[in-house]
Motif scaffolding. Sequence first.
Motif, mmCIF file in Angstrom:
data_model
loop_
_atom_site.group_PDB
_atom_site.id
_atom_site.type_symbol
_atom_site.label_atom_id
_atom_site.label_comp_id
_atom_site.label_asym_id
_atom_site.label_seq_id
_atom_site.Cartn_x
_atom_site.Cartn_y
_atom_site.Cartn_z
ATOM 1 N N HIS B 37 0.825 -1.202 0.000
ATOM 2 C CA HIS B 37 0.000 0.000 0.000
ATOM 3 C C HIS B 37 0.863 1.257 0.000
ATOM 4 C CE1 HIS B 37 -3.770 -2.059 0.383
ATOM 5 N NE2 HIS B 37 -3.332 -2.746 1.412
ATOM 6 N N ASN B 38 0.762 2.011 -1.076
ATOM 7 C CA ASN B 38 1.386 3.324 -1.191
ATOM 8 C C ASN B 38 2.897 3.347 -0.952
ATOM 9 O OD1 ASN B 38 -1.040 4.756 -1.821
ATOM 10 N ND2 ASN B 38 -1.644 4.575 0.319
ATOM 11 N N SER B 39 3.560 2.216 -1.097
ATOM 12 C CA SER B 39 5.010 2.198 -0.884
ATOM 13 C C SER B 39 5.693 1.107 -1.698
ATOM 14 C CB SER B 39 5.330 1.988 0.603
ATOM 15 O OG SER B 39 6.722 2.050 0.809
ATOM 16 N N ILE B 63 -1.646 1.870 -5.100
ATOM 17 C CA ILE B 63 -1.884 3.260 -4.714
ATOM 18 C C ILE B 63 -3.359 3.466 -4.361
ATOM 19 C CG2 ILE B 63 -1.709 5.682 -5.449
ATOM 20 C CD1 ILE B 63 0.408 4.776 -7.498
ATOM 21 N N THR B 64 -3.607 4.197 -3.276
ATOM 22 C CA THR B 64 -4.987 4.546 -2.915
ATOM 23 C C THR B 64 -5.274 5.948 -3.440
ATOM 24 O OG1 THR B 64 -4.705 3.273 -0.886
ATOM 25 C CG2 THR B 64 -6.650 4.701 -1.020
ATOM 26 N N HIS B 70 -8.262 1.463 -5.110
ATOM 27 C CA HIS B 70 -6.911 0.897 -5.189
ATOM 28 C C HIS B 70 -6.515 0.639 -6.642
ATOM 29 C CE1 HIS B 70 -6.856 -0.776 -0.788
ATOM 30 N NE2 HIS B 70 -6.812 0.543 -0.854
ATOM 31 N N GLN B 85 7.014 6.655 -6.210
ATOM 32 C CA GLN B 85 7.066 6.744 -4.751
ATOM 33 C C GLN B 85 7.079 8.201 -4.284
ATOM 34 O OE1 GLN B 85 7.657 3.928 -1.827
ATOM 35 N NE2 GLN B 85 6.173 5.573 -1.914
ATOM 36 N N VAL B 88 3.639 9.691 -4.693
ATOM 37 C CA VAL B 88 2.689 9.188 -3.690
ATOM 38 C C VAL B 88 2.964 9.811 -2.322
ATOM 39 C CG1 VAL B 88 2.006 7.121 -2.386
ATOM 40 C CG2 VAL B 88 2.127 7.037 -4.879
ATOM 41 N N TYR B 89 4.216 9.799 -1.911
ATOM 42 C CA TYR B 89 4.552 10.339 -0.579
ATOM 43 C C TYR B 89 4.234 11.835 -0.489
ATOM 44 C CZ TYR B 89 6.934 6.104 1.088
ATOM 45 O OH TYR B 89 7.228 4.833 1.525
ATOM 46 N N LEU B 92 0.534 12.067 0.351
ATOM 47 C CA LEU B 92 0.010 11.190 1.405
ATOM 48 C C LEU B 92 0.347 11.811 2.759
ATOM 49 C CD1 LEU B 92 -1.226 8.285 1.932
ATOM 50 C CD2 LEU B 92 1.140 7.502 2.151
ATOM 51 N N LEU B 121 0.382 4.588 5.631
ATOM 52 C CA LEU B 121 0.293 3.912 4.329
ATOM 53 C C LEU B 121 -1.125 3.430 4.033
ATOM 54 C CD1 LEU B 121 3.618 1.834 4.222
ATOM 55 C CD2 LEU B 121 3.172 4.117 3.297
ATOM 56 N N THR B 125 -4.220 8.857 -0.815
ATOM 57 C CA THR B 125 -3.459 9.985 -1.341
ATOM 58 C C THR B 125 -4.459 11.061 -1.762
ATOM 59 O OG1 THR B 125 -3.556 9.229 -3.633
ATOM 60 C CG2 THR B 125 -1.711 8.433 -2.297
#
Lengths: 114, 237
Positions: B37-39, B63-64, B70, B85, B88-89, B92, B121, B125
């Motif tokens: 999830h997200n990572s 990725i959410t 998803h 990444q 996303v980060y 998030l 996580l 996002t």
Amino acid sequence: MKLSELVIKFDLKVKCGAHELDREIKGGYVSDLLSDVIANGRAGEVWVTLQIHHNIVGVASLKSLAAIVIINGREPEEETIKKAEDEGIPIMVSKLPAFELVGRLYQAGISGTR
Amino acid sequence: MHLHTCLSPCADSTMSPRAIVKGAKKQNLQMIGICDHNSVENVEAVRMAGKRERLAVMGGIEITSQEEVHILGFFSKKTALRDIQDMVYKNLSGENDENLFGEQILTDEHDRVIGSNRRLLIGATGLPLEKIVDAIHRLGGLAIASHIDRQSFSIIGQLGFIPKGLTLDALEISPLASQKRRYSSSQRHSFPLVTFSDAHCLEDIGRSFSSFLIEEANIEETKKALTGKEGRKVIIR
């Protein structure tokens, strides 16, 4: 209003957390997006949602919500009930659709404004 | 292709690189994908653990989106994984609470714990669905909508439909869907279908899989299989 009164008044089916129904309700929030509740939910509120996934328990616990009310008679997943018991989060199910339930909650004095 | 490691808060802590590779070999899988999830932070460790056992490991991420849908993204290039990444980060927020959502363990390829990820996580996002799919494609990746037959966190569950113009490469059917429902959903959508295990624990690895008839285990070949190019194809049971 206390959760226990809510249960009787609106004919809610208590799925778990029956020993936590003494809690006072400070308001209400309706959302089906977990991230929205993380951002905007407030301690002591009842959360009205159609989501049944076990992550709702984590969100409710994180925000110290009073309880989760699932609408349309949807049944929470087994994992959700198990987690809610562990976290002491009451989950109730209403047969009503969200609009109708929230309207009635509002009439009973539960507000969504701060 | 859709396996979670111990980095995903909802996954079992036993989902370590070596254990996953062992589990996949036991199921006679030849290619797996890691989608936490997200990572992507445990991808490289599993890839290296897989290399030792001659198991192809694809780098991916689940990725959410803003809509809490998803989406799986698979990439062949390390730089693409790093870029997705970053994106996303950047979008998030929040910090994980291990007691509420679970541990997020970072490991090396020998299953040694090297740290934990502090981000939320499990959160969503701020990225809309379209933006995520576009970014995956811009980075040369493959975009697949996760478990569309499930109520939670799926494109159908959250939106009720697949937005027009959303250029998904495939739709993933969860292991829970019956054959009949798989068939009816293939009638409804004009997208290729795949099925993956979405394993969060070792016992679930391989409980559902897709067969890709491809020249080599990589993302480019997988793409060709999904579009039926040059004799490549995908078969789901």
